[in-house]
Design a protein around this motif. Sequence first.
Motif, PDB file in Angstrom:
ATOM      1  N   VAL A 223       0.871  -1.172   0.000  1.00 12.55           N
ATOM      2  CA  VAL A 223       0.000   0.000   0.000  1.00 12.55           C
ATOM      3  C   VAL A 223       0.906   1.218   0.000  1.00 12.55           C
ATOM      4  O   VAL A 223       1.806   1.340   0.837  1.00 12.55           O
ATOM      5  N   ASP A 224       0.663   2.122  -0.962  1.00 16.96           N
ATOM      6  CA  ASP A 224       1.546   3.283  -1.119  1.00 16.96           C
ATOM      7  C   ASP A 224       0.725   4.565  -1.063  1.00 16.96           C
ATOM      8  O   ASP A 224      -0.450   4.600  -1.419  1.00 16.96           O
ATOM      9  N   GLY A 225       1.375   5.630  -0.610  1.00 18.93           N
ATOM     10  CA  GLY A 225       0.716   6.929  -0.566  1.00 18.93           C
ATOM     11  C   GLY A 225       0.537   7.543  -1.931  1.00 18.93           C
ATOM     12  O   GLY A 225      -0.389   8.337  -2.157  1.00 18.93           O
ATOM     13  N   ARG A 226       1.411   7.213  -2.899  1.00 22.62           N
ATOM     14  CA  ARG A 226       1.328   7.735  -4.257  1.00 22.62           C
ATOM     15  C   ARG A 226       0.680   6.696  -5.159  1.00 22.62           C
ATOM     16  O   ARG A 226       1.231   5.621  -5.376  1.00 22.62           O
ATOM     17  N   THR A 227      -0.499   7.030  -5.646  1.00 18.93           N
ATOM     18  CA  THR A 227      -1.216   6.098  -6.519  1.00 18.93           C
ATOM     19  C   THR A 227      -1.661   6.838  -7.777  1.00 18.93           C
ATOM     20  O   THR A 227      -1.392   8.031  -7.956  1.00 18.93           O
ATOM     21  N   ALA A 228      -2.383   6.130  -8.617  1.00 20.53           N
ATOM     22  CA  ALA A 228      -2.852   6.721  -9.863  1.00 20.53           C
ATOM     23  C   ALA A 228      -3.848   7.852  -9.626  1.00 20.53           C
ATOM     24  O   ALA A 228      -4.062   8.690 -10.496  1.00 20.53           O
ATOM     25  N   VAL A 229      -4.493   7.888  -8.438  1.00 21.42           N
ATOM     26  CA  VAL A 229      -5.469   8.940  -8.145  1.00 21.42           C
ATOM     27  C   VAL A 229      -4.851  10.061  -7.321  1.00 21.42           C
ATOM     28  O   VAL A 229      -5.563  10.924  -6.815  1.00 21.42           O
ATOM     29  N   GLY A 230      -3.532  10.050  -7.157  1.00 23.04           N
ATOM     30  CA  GLY A 230      -2.867  11.103  -6.412  1.00 23.04           C
ATOM     31  C   GLY A 230      -2.373  10.625  -5.055  1.00 23.04           C
ATOM     32  O   GLY A 230      -2.385   9.424  -4.744  1.00 23.04           O
ATOM     33  N   TYR A 231      -1.954  11.599  -4.248  1.00 21.25           N
ATOM     34  CA  TYR A 231      -1.404  11.261  -2.926  1.00 21.25           C
ATOM     35  C   TYR A 231      -2.539  11.003  -1.937  1.00 21.25           C
ATOM     36  O   TYR A 231      -3.521  11.745  -1.877  1.00 21.25           O
ATOM     37  N   ARG A 232      -2.363   9.966  -1.147  1.00 19.13           N
ATOM     38  CA  ARG A 232      -3.342   9.629  -0.130  1.00 19.13           C
ATOM     39  C   ARG A 232      -2.661   9.680   1.231  1.00 19.13           C
ATOM     40  O   ARG A 232      -1.624   9.025   1.448  1.00 19.13           O
TER      41      ARG A 232
END
Length: 808
Positions: A223-232
């Motif tokens: 699980v990463d903070g940077r994904t295709a939908v932006g930073y989470r």
Amino acid sequence: MPRPTLLIGFGAYGLDALQRLLHQSALRGVLRWQETQSGGVASAQRHLRDLALLALPDPFERSAVGTAVGGAGAPQFLTDLYRQIKAPAADQRTEPGAAAALVRRIADALVAQTSFDRRDPVGLDLIVLARPGVPDAIPHLDILLQHCLESLADSSFFKVAVQGAANLNCILILDFDDYWQGAGAPAAVATARSLRAALRNSMQGWERRRSERQAGVERCYLVDGRTAVGYRPPHVRLDEAVLFLELLLFEGLRTTRQALYQQASLAQPVTATFGIRLLEESTLVRSREAAATFGRRWLDALIGDQEQCPDRQARRVRETLAPLRWEAIERRIDDGRLEDLFDVRAEQLVSALTAVPEPQTADWPERVQEVFARERQALGQALDRAGWEIVTAIKEAHLKDLDQRVVDAVDADLHDDRAPASLTLVRAALDEVRRGLADGADRGRLPVAQSTDPLQRLGVLHRQYRAQLDEWLTSQGRALQWFWPLFALVLALGLAALSVRLVYEINPPGRDWLDALVQALRTMNHPLSWTLVWFVLLWAVLALRVQPLITGRIARAQRFYSSAQRGRFHDHLRDLVDPLRESLLARVRRNLRASLTNEVQKTLTRIGERLAERGREMVWLRRQLAEFLRLSSQPAMAVRHWVRGAAGLETIMAVRPLERICYPQDDLPRPFAGWSEHYCDAFLDPLRFIDILSKRYADAEEEEQARRTAADDWPQRRRELIDFIDDSKLAPACRFLQDTGVAQERRWCIAAPRWRAIPGMVDELNNRLGIIDEDIVPAADRSRVYLLVLQTGVAAVNLERGEGWAGF
């Protein structure tokens, strides 16, 4: 049937995930519990069924989590729930070997209980959640897991495969803030590069162990903070991980979707990622909200809202306590037996005192004191024995099984079939009797005025008697009984001279016998002879006639003191009876009251303390219900979406009208069951309390849902589903490009049957998310719809990129 699962939270992130999971599950009421038989508070003794949680510290965190699993700032019911999370003791070693031993003990206990209940082989899912912050954390976690898996693999529970799957399965969920970081501060970039290298080596090591058929990690979800939908942000990622755990644990997918838990073959890579979104109809949560709302009002009525319930009264308690009031006890004590016994024994005491001989002696008061002390002790003992017999008779007649009778009366009033008495009314009835007994006891303790030495005045009187006795002997002539011979002798000497002279002057009368008498007198006419004759005659007269008159007068004076009927000594000794009556009878009656009132007070105090404790527990429970209502108001979250159920809160609460809250209802439990015990489980477990009350509300909402026609319900549900799909932004939690080793991506919809029955649902899912009919899986929860994307097959070598790669 659920598979036993051990969740390990590594570091602060892992602990937060475990607590968040318990929090969300408690609000929905999906946790399953195992009751124990070890006694004590049931809420403290029971433990989760098929699920164990363990928090282990991360030695690389700046502030190690240690064993702080209390949930600071959380409501008490959540704090108690968080105690299900086990942790090493503060002084216990936490290196991998010691941690593995702890994991083995927890897992064996979990699986042994499950195996005993089911009587067939079971497996274990080991799920570990961690957020590695430094590169060294990953190899440390590898060593820890290796020790744990080797220790578990050695257990007899996990040596045989079950249902074609390994008995021991391990899932690892790792959270990163920016896994692919390629720009920014040099130190941060270097740390990210080292983390990727460490993770690549870790996955290669686990894949190697799997190829050698050793116990290892089956799935490693990133699980990463940077994904295709932006930073989470971290809290969004944490909620997504917790939602994924809820799917794995509670939706019954273990046998039908094993790809979520392990690879299909040994050749597949370990690394994977997921993306999950939830649409939840608030049926289950709202039924529990209704239960908590009703529970608060119900507790108010149970505690004592007399304005809301004016026709209630503690009738049975008052009837049972009526013979125990102070006035009733006084009537039973003052029955005349003690007075009669005292009168008889007091006469014996006075007789014994007046029978003490020789009052004229100086030690007579001391001898009277000894007799008085002995007789008074005997009188006191006789009264005590009589008092004990009276107490025994009263206890047998009125106090036998008192504790149980009062408990039965309290229970009958609290659970009255028509109008149950409130806790306040019952306590008021008990307190009224207790206060009456206490006030009466205070009045009975008033000191009895009595002389410190009841025979002190006797000594003064005896001294007066002896002084007058001495005066009588000297002034009234008692000593003359020894003076009469001398007095007779002196008088005889005077009369002897006179007699001699008179004899010489007598002339013979001329008659023979008179002449002979005169001649005889002249023959003995000598002073000595006449002195002897007169001495005898005078002594006899004084001793026999005068001395008795003097002695009688002295005796009359003595009888003024020593007469057994009217003497001053007798009157004084009889005067001792009244103060003795007052002191001894008061003492005996005081002891009788104390014995009886103490018996009653002990029972009422114990029962009152139990009821007071129940009151405190109910107030505490009411606060916990308020906290539950506060927490159950669902905020908007990135991965969770809520829609309104078929029935509103007011509608489902109508199944239990609040205007009848003071009266028994068939579906309500007996609220005070077990109230007389040290703890009352009914008020100590808020979650169980809500579970019991919420069933009827959940059934009512289901009935409302069943009454709604398809035309009424489906259009709305279809719009809600379309809005959810469009707003969900379903995407994997970590980015992997197809050309970097993602072998497969699958999408599922896990939905309740009534959602699947919505016309056009399959087409909408297929058109918008590419989910086909066979990938729509039934959900165990009737109010939930999950959207899930799963990417698997990421090769370990692709977890690390070259130096020149700067991200997507």
